[in-house]
Design an enzyme around this catalytic site. Sequence first.
Site, PDB file in Angstrom:
ATOM      1  CB  THR A 147      -2.008   7.201  -3.823  1.00 16.44           C
ATOM      2  OG1 THR A 147      -2.834   7.451  -2.686  1.00 16.44           O
ATOM      3  CG2 THR A 147      -0.968   8.313  -3.898  1.00 16.44           C
ATOM      4  CG  ASP A 148      -7.187   8.195  -2.391  1.00 19.83           C
ATOM      5  OD1 ASP A 148      -6.080   7.971  -1.846  1.00 19.83           O
ATOM      6  OD2 ASP A 148      -8.270   7.864  -1.859  1.00 19.83           O
ATOM      7  CD  GLU A 149      -2.443   8.844   1.295  1.00 16.94           C
ATOM      8  OE1 GLU A 149      -1.499   9.548   1.662  1.00 16.94           O
ATOM      9  OE2 GLU A 149      -2.781   7.798   1.872  1.00 16.94           O
ATOM     10  CE1 TYR A 184       2.931   6.431  -1.000  1.00 18.70           C
ATOM     11  CE2 TYR A 184       0.875   7.447  -0.275  1.00 18.70           C
ATOM     12  CZ  TYR A 184       1.548   6.517  -1.055  1.00 18.70           C
ATOM     13  OH  TYR A 184       0.842   5.680  -1.897  1.00 18.70           O
ATOM     14  CE  LYS A 220       2.507   6.391  -5.707  1.00 22.00           C
ATOM     15  NZ  LYS A 220       3.161   5.177  -6.307  1.00 22.00           N
TER      16      LYS A 220
HETATM   17  P1  NAD Z   1       4.025  -2.129  -0.445  1.00 22.22           P
HETATM   18  O1  NAD Z   1       4.789  -1.208   0.440  1.00 22.22           O
HETATM   19  O2  NAD Z   1       3.286  -3.255   0.154  1.00 22.22           O
HETATM   20  O3  NAD Z   1       5.015  -2.768  -1.540  1.00 22.22           O
HETATM   21  C1  NAD Z   1       6.007  -2.023  -2.193  1.00 22.22           C
HETATM   22  C2  NAD Z   1       6.929  -2.995  -2.915  1.00 22.22           C
HETATM   23  O4  NAD Z   1       7.899  -2.233  -3.650  1.00 22.22           O
HETATM   24  C3  NAD Z   1       7.703  -3.924  -1.989  1.00 22.22           C
HETATM   25  O5  NAD Z   1       7.675  -5.236  -2.476  1.00 22.22           O
HETATM   26  C4  NAD Z   1       9.121  -3.356  -2.009  1.00 22.22           C
HETATM   27  O6  NAD Z   1      10.126  -4.332  -1.780  1.00 22.22           O
HETATM   28  C5  NAD Z   1       9.180  -2.793  -3.422  1.00 22.22           C
HETATM   29  N1  NAD Z   1      10.181  -1.715  -3.548  1.00 22.22           N
HETATM   30  C6  NAD Z   1      10.348  -0.650  -2.733  1.00 22.22           C
HETATM   31  N2  NAD Z   1      11.365   0.109  -3.161  1.00 22.22           N
HETATM   32  C7  NAD Z   1      11.841  -0.473  -4.291  1.00 22.22           C
HETATM   33  C8  NAD Z   1      12.876  -0.149  -5.199  1.00 22.22           C
HETATM   34  N3  NAD Z   1      13.648   0.940  -5.022  1.00 22.22           N
HETATM   35  N4  NAD Z   1      13.093  -0.954  -6.250  1.00 22.22           N
HETATM   36  C9  NAD Z   1      12.328  -2.068  -6.444  1.00 22.22           C
HETATM   37  N5  NAD Z   1      11.337  -2.424  -5.600  1.00 22.22           N
HETATM   38  C10 NAD Z   1      11.094  -1.638  -4.532  1.00 22.22           C
HETATM   39  O7  NAD Z   1       3.077  -1.203  -1.310  1.00 22.22           O
HETATM   40  P2  NAD Z   1       1.557  -1.438  -1.767  1.00 22.22           P
HETATM   41  O8  NAD Z   1       0.657  -1.062  -0.655  1.00 22.22           O
HETATM   42  O9  NAD Z   1       1.448  -2.755  -2.412  1.00 22.22           O
HETATM   43  O10 NAD Z   1       1.441  -0.277  -2.868  1.00 22.22           O
HETATM   44  C11 NAD Z   1       1.893  -0.517  -4.195  1.00 22.22           C
HETATM   45  C12 NAD Z   1       1.724   0.739  -5.022  1.00 22.22           C
HETATM   46  O11 NAD Z   1       0.361   1.134  -5.033  1.00 22.22           O
HETATM   47  C13 NAD Z   1       2.497   1.949  -4.470  1.00 22.22           C
HETATM   48  O12 NAD Z   1       3.019   2.655  -5.575  1.00 22.22           O
HETATM   49  C14 NAD Z   1       1.446   2.771  -3.758  1.00 22.22           C
HETATM   50  O13 NAD Z   1       1.776   4.138  -3.794  1.00 22.22           O
HETATM   51  C15 NAD Z   1       0.226   2.478  -4.593  1.00 22.22           C
HETATM   52  N6  NAD Z   1      -1.072   2.539  -3.875  1.00 22.22           N
HETATM   53  C16 NAD Z   1      -1.252   1.829  -2.720  1.00 22.22           C
HETATM   54  C17 NAD Z   1      -2.492   1.853  -2.098  1.00 22.22           C
HETATM   55  C18 NAD Z   1      -2.754   1.064  -0.850  1.00 22.22           C
HETATM   56  O14 NAD Z   1      -3.819   1.213  -0.251  1.00 22.22           O
HETATM   57  N7  NAD Z   1      -1.852   0.224  -0.396  1.00 22.22           N
HETATM   58  C19 NAD Z   1      -3.532   2.611  -2.652  1.00 22.22           C
HETATM   59  C20 NAD Z   1      -3.291   3.348  -3.816  1.00 22.22           C
HETATM   60  C21 NAD Z   1      -2.056   3.286  -4.446  1.00 22.22           C
HETATM   61  O1  DAU Z   2      -5.452   6.330   0.035  1.00 23.26           O
HETATM   62  C1  DAU Z   2      -4.510   5.476  -0.529  1.00 23.26           C
HETATM   63  C2  DAU Z   2      -3.368   5.259   0.447  1.00 23.26           C
HETATM   64  O2  DAU Z   2      -3.863   4.406   1.474  1.00 23.26           O
HETATM   65  C3  DAU Z   2      -2.137   4.652  -0.206  1.00 23.26           C
HETATM   66  O3  DAU Z   2      -1.633   5.545  -1.160  1.00 23.26           O
HETATM   67  C4  DAU Z   2      -1.066   4.341   0.845  1.00 23.26           C
HETATM   68  O4  DAU Z   2       0.038   3.689   0.245  1.00 23.26           O
HETATM   69  C5  DAU Z   2      -1.672   3.417   1.877  1.00 23.26           C
HETATM   70  O5  DAU Z   2      -0.745   3.168   2.919  1.00 23.26           O
HETATM   71  C6  DAU Z   2      -2.942   4.049   2.469  1.00 23.26           C
HETATM   72  O6  DAU Z   2      -2.585   5.227   3.250  1.00 23.26           O
HETATM   73  P1  DAU Z   2      -3.249   5.535   4.681  1.00 23.26           P
HETATM   74  O7  DAU Z   2      -2.362   6.409   5.438  1.00 23.26           O
HETATM   75  O8  DAU Z   2      -4.675   5.942   4.504  1.00 23.26           O
HETATM   76  O9  DAU Z   2      -3.256   4.022   5.284  1.00 23.26           O
HETATM   77  P2  DAU Z   2      -2.978   3.470   6.774  1.00 23.26           P
HETATM   78  O10 DAU Z   2      -3.419   2.052   6.774  1.00 23.26           O
HETATM   79  O11 DAU Z   2      -1.616   3.791   7.235  1.00 23.26           O
HETATM   80  O12 DAU Z   2      -3.999   4.316   7.641  1.00 23.26           O
HETATM   81  C7  DAU Z   2      -5.398   4.268   7.392  1.00 23.26           C
HETATM   82  C8  DAU Z   2      -6.050   5.224   8.372  1.00 23.26           C
HETATM   83  O13 DAU Z   2      -5.963   4.672   9.677  1.00 23.26           O
HETATM   84  C9  DAU Z   2      -5.396   6.580   8.439  1.00 23.26           C
HETATM   85  O14 DAU Z   2      -6.394   7.577   8.633  1.00 23.26           O
HETATM   86  C10 DAU Z   2      -4.490   6.502   9.664  1.00 23.26           C
HETATM   87  C11 DAU Z   2      -5.243   5.548  10.576  1.00 23.26           C
HETATM   88  N1  DAU Z   2      -4.433   4.688  11.444  1.00 23.26           N
HETATM   89  C12 DAU Z   2      -3.413   3.981  10.876  1.00 23.26           C
HETATM   90  C13 DAU Z   2      -2.632   3.139  11.631  1.00 23.26           C
HETATM   91  C14 DAU Z   2      -1.494   2.369  11.029  1.00 23.26           C
HETATM   92  C15 DAU Z   2      -4.736   4.564  12.781  1.00 23.26           C
HETATM   93  O15 DAU Z   2      -5.678   5.195  13.271  1.00 23.26           O
HETATM   94  N2  DAU Z   2      -3.970   3.719  13.544  1.00 23.26           N
HETATM   95  C16 DAU Z   2      -2.920   3.026  13.036  1.00 23.26           C
HETATM   96  O16 DAU Z   2      -2.241   2.285  13.793  1.00 23.26           O
END
Ligand code: NAD
Ligand code: DAU
Length: 358
Positions: free
Chosen positions: A135-137, A160, A164
Amino acid sequence: MAKTVLVTGGCGFIGANFVRLLLETRPDWRVINLDKLTYAGNLHSLADLAEHPNYRFVRGDICDQALLDSLFQEERIDTVVHFAAESHVDRSITGPAEFIRTNITGTFTLLEAAKKQWLDSGNKDENCRFLHVSTDEVYGSLGATGFFTEQTPYDPRSPYSASKASSDHLVRAYFHTYGLPILITNCSNNYGPYQFPEKLIPLVLNNGLQGKELPVYGDGGNVRDWLYVQDHCEAIVRVVEQGRLGEAYNIGGHNEKNNLQVVELLCDMLDEKLGLLLPSGEPRRSLITFVKDRLGHDRRYAIDADKIDQELGWTPKYTFEQGIEKTVTWYLDNQAWMDAVIDGSYQQYYAEMYGKKL
Ligand code: NAD
Ligand code: DAU
């Protein structure tokens, strides 16, 4: 070239989109989806592909070394695309332990399995790849200007992002110490089909459909760079196929928006497609409620994705307008998927499909 790919976390949001993309576009790749099915794992998202001849689902934990060892041996895994993680920042604030376990220990366990099979066994294969989806975080928070590059020092600020960052460091250490063929991608915020409604966009869509409050943290001015999930998945395939070993690639959408802009846009799109709220006749913007800010809330993320563009020729295909239109349409057309998540019945699907107890 034919591959046998272990996708971890393939029942999550991005993983499910990725499995789908591979089965549609790489007919000679075998895909093994290893997923623990936590609350975030949803077999419904891949139900139509369950019987695909190139696909196998395995329910299991990435912290289970014995399971990983036997899977690597049995399937002759040559490629790992590692998505499995606890992914929600808010949950990491209220319950960090599971983030440390899955994101750090789980990644370590997976690295050990790959090392054993690919390096220690003496069967070194030049085509093996271990891609860690990150992630960019990890880079921390930006002020009003500037972008994260691959050289930006790590500065994670939530449990989180710290977990990562830690896993990124472990993955890099296995490259430098043992020569494990690793790649890392650091991506911005994804949106699109199959995202769990704890994250901003599906949460707003679900609440907006039901006429419920739309919580905006703080002043709504926090900025994220939004990328359509299919673009992220295509970038990952590109890095698996062409990335330079040991390198990290930033992936982003060139699309910065603050949270209030995103929520207002979604309200307007729902109003346009469904009409105003019933019975009040008010626009959905009236549901917006400013709530207490997230602890340690990072103010702005923005990605410089020049490296992946210049080295590998990847840029996003979808503008935000196109991606968000596809996303809203998908949620409106797939309300049964969301209903099953909201009422919890999606968690029974494993028992129904595989005849096993959860
Ligand atoms: P998600 O939470 O939707 O899915 C995570 C999946 O991992 C689920 O299916 C869960 O059952 C599985 N899982 C959790 N713990 C496990 C374990 N111990 N063993 C096996 N499986 C397990 O996540 P996502 O949003 O699809 O993100 C996927 C990956 O991409 C993560 O590594 C996250 O850090 C990264 N990422 C997400 C975003 C985003 O915006 N969602 C952006 C950048 C990077
Ligand atoms: O930047 C990449 C990341 O983006 C991933 O690594 C994470 O897995 C993914 O969950 C996401 O993180 P964020 O915290 O940015 O996503 P989220 O959707 O939780 O929140 C997006 C923005 O919106 C954040 O600034 C918090 C805000 N927010 C979120 C929720 C759930 C609100 O204002 N209200 C809300 O109810």
